[in-house]
Design an enzyme around this catalytic site. Structure first.
Site, PDB file in Angstrom:
ATOM      1  N   ASP A 114       2.492   2.562   2.400  1.00  0.00           N
ATOM      2  CA  ASP A 114       3.756   2.330   3.115  1.00  0.00           C
ATOM      3  C   ASP A 114       4.837   1.857   2.133  1.00  0.00           C
ATOM      4  O   ASP A 114       5.972   2.368   2.123  1.00  0.00           O
ATOM      5  CB  ASP A 114       3.499   1.277   4.202  1.00  0.00           C
ATOM      6  CG  ASP A 114       4.602   1.181   5.240  1.00  0.00           C
ATOM      7  OD1 ASP A 114       5.587   1.924   5.127  1.00  0.00           O
ATOM      8  OD2 ASP A 114       4.475   0.352   6.162  1.00  0.00           O
TER       9      ASP A 114
ATOM     10  N   GLY B 121       0.804  -1.219   0.000  1.00  0.00           N
ATOM     11  CA  GLY B 121       0.000   0.000   0.000  1.00  0.00           C
ATOM     12  C   GLY B 121       0.830   1.259   0.000  1.00  0.00           C
ATOM     13  O   GLY B 121       1.897   1.335  -0.633  1.00  0.00           O
TER      14      GLY B 121
HETATM   15  N1  AR6 Z   1      -0.886   7.751  -2.400  1.00  0.00           N
HETATM   16  C1  AR6 Z   1      -2.028   7.954  -1.698  1.00  0.00           C
HETATM   17  N2  AR6 Z   1      -2.782   6.935  -1.211  1.00  0.00           N
HETATM   18  C2  AR6 Z   1      -2.366   5.675  -1.440  1.00  0.00           C
HETATM   19  C3  AR6 Z   1      -1.185   5.372  -2.167  1.00  0.00           C
HETATM   20  C4  AR6 Z   1      -0.438   6.474  -2.646  1.00  0.00           C
HETATM   21  N3  AR6 Z   1       0.703   6.287  -3.340  1.00  0.00           N
HETATM   22  N4  AR6 Z   1      -1.062   4.015  -2.217  1.00  0.00           N
HETATM   23  C5  AR6 Z   1      -2.112   3.494  -1.577  1.00  0.00           C
HETATM   24  N5  AR6 Z   1      -2.906   4.478  -1.103  1.00  0.00           N
HETATM   25  P1  AR6 Z   1      -2.934   0.962   3.058  1.00  0.00           P
HETATM   26  P2  AR6 Z   1      -3.731   0.696   5.901  1.00  0.00           P
HETATM   27  C6  AR6 Z   1      -4.167   4.386  -0.321  1.00  0.00           C
HETATM   28  O1  AR6 Z   1      -3.287  -0.467   2.818  1.00  0.00           O
HETATM   29  O2  AR6 Z   1      -5.096   0.253   5.531  1.00  0.00           O
HETATM   30  C7  AR6 Z   1       0.780  -1.645   4.852  1.00  0.00           C
HETATM   31  O3  AR6 Z   1       1.270  -2.860   4.428  1.00  0.00           O
HETATM   32  C8  AR6 Z   1      -4.957   3.119  -0.417  1.00  0.00           C
HETATM   33  O4  AR6 Z   1      -5.768   3.125  -1.594  1.00  0.00           O
HETATM   34  O5  AR6 Z   1      -1.687   1.499   2.485  1.00  0.00           O
HETATM   35  O6  AR6 Z   1      -3.580   1.720   6.992  1.00  0.00           O
HETATM   36  C9  AR6 Z   1       1.388  -1.194   6.179  1.00  0.00           C
HETATM   37  O7  AR6 Z   1       2.708  -1.649   6.330  1.00  0.00           O
HETATM   38  C10 AR6 Z   1      -5.819   3.210   0.854  1.00  0.00           C
HETATM   39  O8  AR6 Z   1      -6.980   4.008   0.622  1.00  0.00           O
HETATM   40  O9  AR6 Z   1      -2.871   1.282   4.673  1.00  0.00           O
HETATM   41  C11 AR6 Z   1       0.474  -1.796   7.195  1.00  0.00           C
HETATM   42  O10 AR6 Z   1       0.829  -3.134   7.501  1.00  0.00           O
HETATM   43  C12 AR6 Z   1      -4.924   3.975   1.824  1.00  0.00           C
HETATM   44  O11 AR6 Z   1      -3.826   4.472   1.051  1.00  0.00           O
HETATM   45  C13 AR6 Z   1      -0.873  -1.785   6.532  1.00  0.00           C
HETATM   46  O12 AR6 Z   1      -0.610  -1.770   5.136  1.00  0.00           O
HETATM   47  C14 AR6 Z   1      -4.387   3.169   2.975  1.00  0.00           C
HETATM   48  O13 AR6 Z   1      -4.178   1.831   2.554  1.00  0.00           O
HETATM   49  C15 AR6 Z   1      -1.649  -0.526   6.849  1.00  0.00           C
HETATM   50  O14 AR6 Z   1      -2.931  -0.603   6.305  1.00  0.00           O
END
Ligand code: AR6
Length: 181
Positions: free
Chosen positions: A41, A39
């Protein structure tokens, strides 16, 4: 993109890629071990420089241990256009009975407080917990936007942006924003 003025400060909603934001700090939706992942991260690690950011995160975890949901820490932005990365941990959605709303609210507010403590003026957030962690998006948007409004009213930063990934997410957040801002 849409902007609201709250206590003379800006709240911005936009569609885009958080890693391209030229702000004082972007916020990472991290995990408790600051171990990197997928994601947003994963995208932040790739753009900042994976090894540089991992080394900084390892130092923090060696120092303070795991980061509980709702707390925040800061590292440099390394190769990002953003100067700093504030790492916070959103709650994993488990149905709402484990204080997920309180933890999500704290993730936003503690990130704003940490930015303020470091004299940072502009900050950009992803939709914390709305990906892998499974938080229902409309509920998350309500909590996030309320917390950002409160932080701006308290003068914690000059401008807070929500950077949503994709048109569908942007439209959902816009709908919620129009009901509460
Ligand atoms: N820019 C903006 N938003 C984004 C981007 C980007 N480049 N990429 C993804 N998103 P997530 P969580 C959005 O899964 O639910 C990781 O593995 C995505 O569409 O990144 O808090 C960490 O290490 C979604 O709406 O975070 C943790 O283990 C949002 O960012 C876990 O995931 C958050 O999705 C955290 O899960």
């Amino acid at each position: 993109m849409k902007t609201w003025t709250i206590a003379d400060r800006g709240l911005v909603l936009m569609q885009g890629d958080l890693t391209t934001m030229r702000v004082d700090a972007i916020v990472n939706a991290a995990n408790s071990r600051l171990a990197g992942g997928g994601g947003v991260d994963g995208a932040i690690h790739a753009a900042a420089g994976h090894d540089l950011l991992q080394a900084a995160c390892r130092e923090i975890v060696a120092d303070i241990g795991s980061l509980p949901a709702g707390q925040a820490v800061i590292t440099p932005g390394f190769n990002l256009p953003a100067e700093h990365i504030i790492h916070t941990v959103g709650p994993i959605w488990r149905g709402g009975s484990e204080n997920e709303p309180g933890k999500l609210r704290n993730a936003y507010l503690n990130s704003l407080k940490l930015a303020h403590a470091h004299n940072l003026k502009t900050i950009a957030f992803p939709a914390i917990s709305c990906g892998v962690y499974g938080y229902p998006v409309e509920q998350a948007a309500q909590i996030a936007l309320t917390a950002l409004r409160e932080g701006l009213e308290q003068g914690l930063v000059e401008e807070a942006s929500m950077v949503l990934h994709g048109d569908a997410a942007y439209e959902t957040w816009l709908k919620i924003a129009d009901t509460i801002l």
